[in-house]
Design an enzyme around this catalytic site. Structure first.
Site, PDB file in Angstrom:
ATOM      1  N   HIS A 212       0.763  -1.259  -0.036  1.00 35.26           N
ATOM      2  CA  HIS A 212       0.033   0.033   0.092  1.00 35.26           C
ATOM      3  C   HIS A 212       0.830   1.347  -0.120  1.00 35.26           C
ATOM      4  CE1 HIS A 212      -3.346  -2.455   0.560  1.00 35.26           C
ATOM      5  NE2 HIS A 212      -2.865  -2.875   1.807  1.00 35.26           N
ATOM      6  N   ARG A 268      -2.557  18.881   1.611  1.00 31.19           N
ATOM      7  CA  ARG A 268      -1.140  19.374   1.782  1.00 31.19           C
ATOM      8  C   ARG A 268      -0.487  19.180   0.322  1.00 31.19           C
ATOM      9  NH1 ARG A 268       1.334  14.493   1.489  1.00 31.19           N
ATOM     10  NH2 ARG A 268      -0.101  12.498   2.600  1.00 31.19           N
TER      11      ARG A 268
END
Length: 340
Positions: A212, A268
């Site tokens: 992942h 962000r």
């Protein structure tokens, strides 16, 4: 810059180009680190662990004020998606180079983000819903995540995901969503100013992952029909507008069977932002700073040209089941044709 290492150095590079003086913060362990040496000023954060230094928002704000800084850039990681830290920066009279704290808060929970996009999580899971994915509402990186292919595995998966999420993120909330077996991970970089303009900056494909964790990122995502790209852009802009977003952010999707499925929004700058910069010939950090100064974006983004690929390098020990490993890098050979 409320960060360290390569992240801080990347932001310092743009600041130097713009003629902006910079302040680094460093732990005792990082006293001689590159980011502490290339900044105009370096302020010590007493302690050696991240928990005692870079994750102490109060110390970072105090360092910025004492050094005479007038703005704080969070970089990515550490406190970059911490709404309380953003508020502390603003309350100290400093400019926060990032989205409003309320936008960070709204998108911090994947369940809340999906609600904003009109997506309801699965309720009671039935055989016809399988396979499903149990996923942590906070955090990322594959932690608090379980694939469930049989109903009798669901209860254990929920318990395991809750425990892992609570340990990793301090939040044990999890949710269940359909698991797309052959979905591609595609994301859209957005840039928004304080005057209502939102730019969707192409697409990035981050499908090649291990554990992942992203390994290869490329822009634009190859092979997507134009109609699907337009849908991805529209959904990304919608996500940004739903929380009055300002600055740089990323909206992530799974693409399967010709459809876009909203995953989350990262409030962000991301590690893979350079591939978007290369294709659009933009400096996203410079744009973040200009937006924080109140400048207006043109109505349309610049045209995209070419293709860019980024590869992440992982230091691992093959003798220990590929566990993360630190060490000394003795040599790195990069062809002259490769742009760093």
């Amino acid at each position: 810059v409320a960060n360290r290492g390569e992240i801080a150095c990347r932001i310092f590079r743009t600041c130097a180009d713009l003629g902006i003086r910079t302040v680094a913060v460093h732990s005792d362990a990082d006293e001689n680190a590159l980011h502490a040496r290339v900044a105009d000023t370096a302020v010590r954060l007493p302690g050696s662990t991240p928990a005692d230094t870079y994750l102490r928002g109060d110390l970072v704000v105090k360092a910025a004020v004492n050094a005479g800084a007038d703005a704080v850039h969070p970089g990515y990681g550490f406190l970059s998606e911490n709404a309380d830290f953003a508020r502390a920066v603003i309350d100290a009279g400093l400019v926060w180079i990032g989205p409003p704290p309320e936008a960070i808060e709204a998108m911090a929970s994947k369940t809340r983000a999906k609600e904003l996009m009109g997506i309801a999580p699965l309720g009671e899971v039935t055989e016809s819903d399988l396979p499903v994915l149990v996923k942590a509402a906070a955090g990322g990186g594959g932690r608090g995540m379980r694939i469930v292919r049989r109903l009798d595995e669901l209860a254990a998966a929920l318990d395991g995901a809750r425990a892992e999420a609570a340990s990793a993120f301090g939040d044990g909330e999890v949710f269940v969503e359909p698991y797309l077996e052959r979905g591609r991970h595609v994301e859209v970089q957005i840039l928004a100013d304080t005057h209502g303009t939102v730019w969707p900056l192409g697409t990035r494909d981050c499908s090649l992952q291990r554990r992942h964790q992203k390994v290869i990122e490329e822009a634009p995502a190859p092979g997507l029909p134009e109609v699907l790209v337009k849908e991805l852009h529209a959904l990304a802009v919608r996500a940004a507008r739903s929380v009055a977003y300002v600055g740089a952010g990323t909206v992530e999707f799974l693409v399967a069977d010709g459809r876009a499925h909203f995953l989350e929004m990262n409030t962000r700058l991301q590690v893979e932002h350079p591939v978007t910069e290369a294709v659009f010939d933009l400096d996203l950090v410079a744009e973040q700073i200009r937006i924080a100064e109140g400048h207006t974006l043109p109505l349309d983004p610049p045209p995209a040209r070419g293709h860019a690929i980024e590869a992440r390098l992982y230091a691992e020990d093959p003798a220990r089941d590929w566990a993360p490993q630190t060490g000394t890098l003795h040599r790195l050979a990069v062809p002259d044709s490769v742009r760093l």
